[in-house]
Scaffold this motif. Sequence first.
Motif, PDB file in Angstrom:
ATOM      1  N   VAL A  40       0.843  -1.205   0.000  1.00 41.48           N
ATOM      2  CA  VAL A  40       0.000   0.000   0.000  1.00 41.48           C
ATOM      3  C   VAL A  40       0.873   1.248   0.000  1.00 41.48           C
ATOM      4  O   VAL A  40       0.594   2.232  -0.703  1.00 41.48           O
ATOM      5  CB  VAL A  40      -0.940  -0.019   1.220  1.00 41.48           C
ATOM      6  CG1 VAL A  40      -1.751   1.276   1.293  1.00 41.48           C
ATOM      7  CG2 VAL A  40      -1.863  -1.228   1.157  1.00 41.48           C
ATOM      8  N   LEU A  41       1.940   1.225   0.790  1.00 43.98           N
ATOM      9  CA  LEU A  41       2.848   2.366   0.832  1.00 43.98           C
ATOM     10  C   LEU A  41       3.507   2.593  -0.525  1.00 43.98           C
ATOM     11  O   LEU A  41       3.658   3.736  -0.970  1.00 43.98           O
ATOM     12  CB  LEU A  41       3.915   2.152   1.908  1.00 43.98           C
ATOM     13  CG  LEU A  41       4.968   3.257   2.047  1.00 43.98           C
ATOM     14  CD1 LEU A  41       4.290   4.570   2.406  1.00 43.98           C
ATOM     15  CD2 LEU A  41       6.018   2.874   3.086  1.00 43.98           C
ATOM     16  N   GLY A  42       3.879   1.504  -1.200  1.00 45.37           N
ATOM     17  CA  GLY A  42       4.496   1.642  -2.515  1.00 45.37           C
ATOM     18  C   GLY A  42       3.554   2.232  -3.543  1.00 45.37           C
ATOM     19  O   GLY A  42       3.932   3.104  -4.328  1.00 45.37           O
ATOM     20  N   ARG A  43       2.286   1.753  -3.528  1.00 46.58           N
ATOM     21  CA  ARG A  43       1.308   2.307  -4.466  1.00 46.58           C
ATOM     22  C   ARG A  43       1.030   3.774  -4.174  1.00 46.58           C
ATOM     23  O   ARG A  43       0.890   4.585  -5.102  1.00 46.58           O
ATOM     24  CB  ARG A  43       0.015   1.493  -4.407  1.00 46.58           C
ATOM     25  CG  ARG A  43       0.149   0.071  -4.946  1.00 46.58           C
ATOM     26  CD  ARG A  43      -1.207  -0.527  -5.257  1.00 46.58           C
ATOM     27  NE  ARG A  43      -2.029  -0.613  -4.057  1.00 46.58           N
ATOM     28  CZ  ARG A  43      -2.093  -1.672  -3.252  1.00 46.58           C
ATOM     29  NH1 ARG A  43      -1.351  -2.746  -3.526  1.00 46.58           N
ATOM     30  NH2 ARG A  43      -2.888  -1.689  -2.203  1.00 46.58           N
ATOM     31  N   ALA A  44       0.961   4.119  -2.902  1.00 47.57           N
ATOM     32  CA  ALA A  44       0.715   5.516  -2.547  1.00 47.57           C
ATOM     33  C   ALA A  44       1.875   6.402  -2.968  1.00 47.57           C
ATOM     34  O   ALA A  44       1.677   7.512  -3.479  1.00 47.57           O
ATOM     35  CB  ALA A  44       0.477   5.635  -1.034  1.00 47.57           C
ATOM     36  N   THR A  45       3.098   5.914  -2.810  1.00 44.11           N
ATOM     37  CA  THR A  45       4.279   6.694  -3.209  1.00 44.11           C
ATOM     38  C   THR A  45       4.297   6.908  -4.722  1.00 44.11           C
ATOM     39  O   THR A  45       4.589   8.005  -5.201  1.00 44.11           O
ATOM     40  CB  THR A  45       5.554   5.974  -2.760  1.00 44.11           C
ATOM     41  OG1 THR A  45       5.514   5.768  -1.351  1.00 44.11           O
ATOM     42  CG2 THR A  45       6.783   6.799  -3.117  1.00 44.11           C
ATOM     43  N   LYS A  46       3.966   5.852  -5.479  1.00 43.09           N
ATOM     44  CA  LYS A  46       3.916   5.997  -6.937  1.00 43.09           C
ATOM     45  C   LYS A  46       2.843   6.988  -7.363  1.00 43.09           C
ATOM     46  O   LYS A  46       3.058   7.800  -8.260  1.00 43.09           O
ATOM     47  CB  LYS A  46       3.653   4.635  -7.583  1.00 43.09           C
ATOM     48  CG  LYS A  46       4.796   3.644  -7.447  1.00 43.09           C
ATOM     49  CD  LYS A  46       4.435   2.309  -8.093  1.00 43.09           C
ATOM     50  CE  LYS A  46       5.571   1.304  -7.937  1.00 43.09           C
ATOM     51  NZ  LYS A  46       5.213  -0.026  -8.520  1.00 43.09           N
ATOM     52  N   GLY A  47       1.671   6.920  -6.704  1.00 45.32           N
ATOM     53  CA  GLY A  47       0.597   7.853  -7.054  1.00 45.32           C
ATOM     54  C   GLY A  47       0.981   9.290  -6.773  1.00 45.32           C
ATOM     55  O   GLY A  47       0.719  10.187  -7.588  1.00 45.32           O
ATOM     56  N   THR A  69       1.494  12.179  -9.582  1.00 43.39           N
ATOM     57  CA  THR A  69       0.707  13.412  -9.472  1.00 43.39           C
ATOM     58  C   THR A  69       1.597  14.638  -9.538  1.00 43.39           C
ATOM     59  O   THR A  69       1.294  15.620 -10.233  1.00 43.39           O
ATOM     60  CB  THR A  69      -0.095  13.407  -8.165  1.00 43.39           C
ATOM     61  OG1 THR A  69      -0.954  12.263  -8.133  1.00 43.39           O
ATOM     62  CG2 THR A  69      -0.939  14.674  -8.041  1.00 43.39           C
ATOM     63  N   ILE A  70       2.713  14.602  -8.824  1.00 44.42           N
ATOM     64  CA  ILE A  70       3.648  15.737  -8.835  1.00 44.42           C
ATOM     65  C   ILE A  70       4.212  15.948 -10.243  1.00 44.42           C
ATOM     66  O   ILE A  70       4.302  17.089 -10.732  1.00 44.42           O
ATOM     67  CB  ILE A  70       4.787  15.503  -7.822  1.00 44.42           C
ATOM     68  CG1 ILE A  70       4.218  15.502  -6.402  1.00 44.42           C
ATOM     69  CG2 ILE A  70       5.867  16.571  -7.970  1.00 44.42           C
ATOM     70  CD1 ILE A  70       5.243  15.156  -5.335  1.00 44.42           C
ATOM     71  N   ILE A  71       4.565  14.862 -10.930  1.00 44.74           N
ATOM     72  CA  ILE A  71       5.107  14.976 -12.290  1.00 44.74           C
ATOM     73  C   ILE A  71       4.071  15.570 -13.231  1.00 44.74           C
ATOM     74  O   ILE A  71       4.373  16.441 -14.059  1.00 44.74           O
ATOM     75  CB  ILE A  71       5.597  13.609 -12.784  1.00 44.74           C
ATOM     76  CG1 ILE A  71       6.814  13.152 -11.961  1.00 44.74           C
ATOM     77  CG2 ILE A  71       5.962  13.662 -14.256  1.00 44.74           C
ATOM     78  CD1 ILE A  71       7.256  11.734 -12.269  1.00 44.74           C
ATOM     79  N   CYS A  72       2.818  15.095 -13.135  1.00 43.94           N
ATOM     80  CA  CYS A  72       1.753  15.619 -14.000  1.00 43.94           C
ATOM     81  C   CYS A  72       1.525  17.100 -13.756  1.00 43.94           C
ATOM     82  O   CYS A  72       1.337  17.875 -14.703  1.00 43.94           O
ATOM     83  CB  CYS A  72       0.460  14.842 -13.764  1.00 43.94           C
ATOM     84  SG  CYS A  72       0.493  13.141 -14.372  1.00 43.94           S
ATOM     85  N   VAL A  73       1.553  17.517 -12.484  1.00 49.77           N
ATOM     86  CA  VAL A  73       1.362  18.939 -12.174  1.00 49.77           C
ATOM     87  C   VAL A  73       2.492  19.769 -12.756  1.00 49.77           C
ATOM     88  O   VAL A  73       2.261  20.838 -13.347  1.00 49.77           O
ATOM     89  CB  VAL A  73       1.254  19.134 -10.648  1.00 49.77           C
ATOM     90  CG1 VAL A  73       1.288  20.622 -10.293  1.00 49.77           C
ATOM     91  CG2 VAL A  73      -0.032  18.513 -10.120  1.00 49.77           C
TER      92      VAL A  73
END
Length: 299
Positions: free
Chosen positions: A19-26, A30-34
């Motif tokens: 769960v931590l890994g998926r949250a970190t990737k998300g 998100t930061i890259i897209c912004v």
Amino acid sequence: MRNPFALPPMPPWMEKPTVLGRATKGIALTIICVLVLYPFVLAVGTSLAGADELRAAGGWVLIPSEPTLEAYQVLMSGGVVTKAALVTVGVTVIGTALSMLATIMIAYGTSRPGSLGSRWIVLMMLGTFLFAPGIIPSFLMVKQLGMLDTYAALVLPVLLNAFNVIVVRQFFMNVPNELLDAARMDGATDMTILRRVILPLSKAVLAVVGLFYAVSYWNAFFNAMLYVQSDKYPLQMILRSYIIEAGEMNAGDLGIAHLPPGQAIKMAVLVCAVAPIVCVYPFLQKYFVKGVLTGAIKG
């Protein structure tokens, strides 16, 4: 005692993500897209802002409170920007079509075993990676051919890209020979085989190469700066003049009586120069991914 039927442990990259890994990737995505979208959204917002709002915000507006299309209406009303846009569209469409035709013909001719001079043609194309012509020899060649201050100078000097030819040639060489032999047994000529067998199987790689050519023609400005006068400038040269060189616009150049804020017009030119490629890419994305995978997997 070790169970002989037990499965070996999975490598770390194949294990189910936590769960931590998926949250970190998300969060990272998100930061890259912004970071990627923020400059474009800022340009669009500034192009839609009015004079008072731009003045109050210091020249940049992310989300205008009272959006207006005045800057885009000015660009589409005629003048140098409209003509430059038409030049860019024409050069991109005609140049991409001619480049694809030349690339397909050369790639197919050199991919067939026993083609006369195919080895030397491929070696010459590979040589262009090592020995690129300089600016002065290229200019003299265009001048001797009588292409100065013509639209042909924006297309013919960059008609072929050796890398694209090699990619398409390699794809053609991977087409099963059984298909080609079956077509020849049915009486098909080389052109018929190319049109009815090779090209339908090559949609992915041709879409990728066509996108490369189209983006190259659309974004090109250096050849226009060298070979043509200002009345034949493409849109990228106008963008360069008004933004990079901080050129000032006037109502006469744009063919209007009232001039909107200069910052809004500059950002509108920027959006018009970037938006077409951004809009075309989603339609070619599936071919792009398939073409990349096809070129990366051998077999």
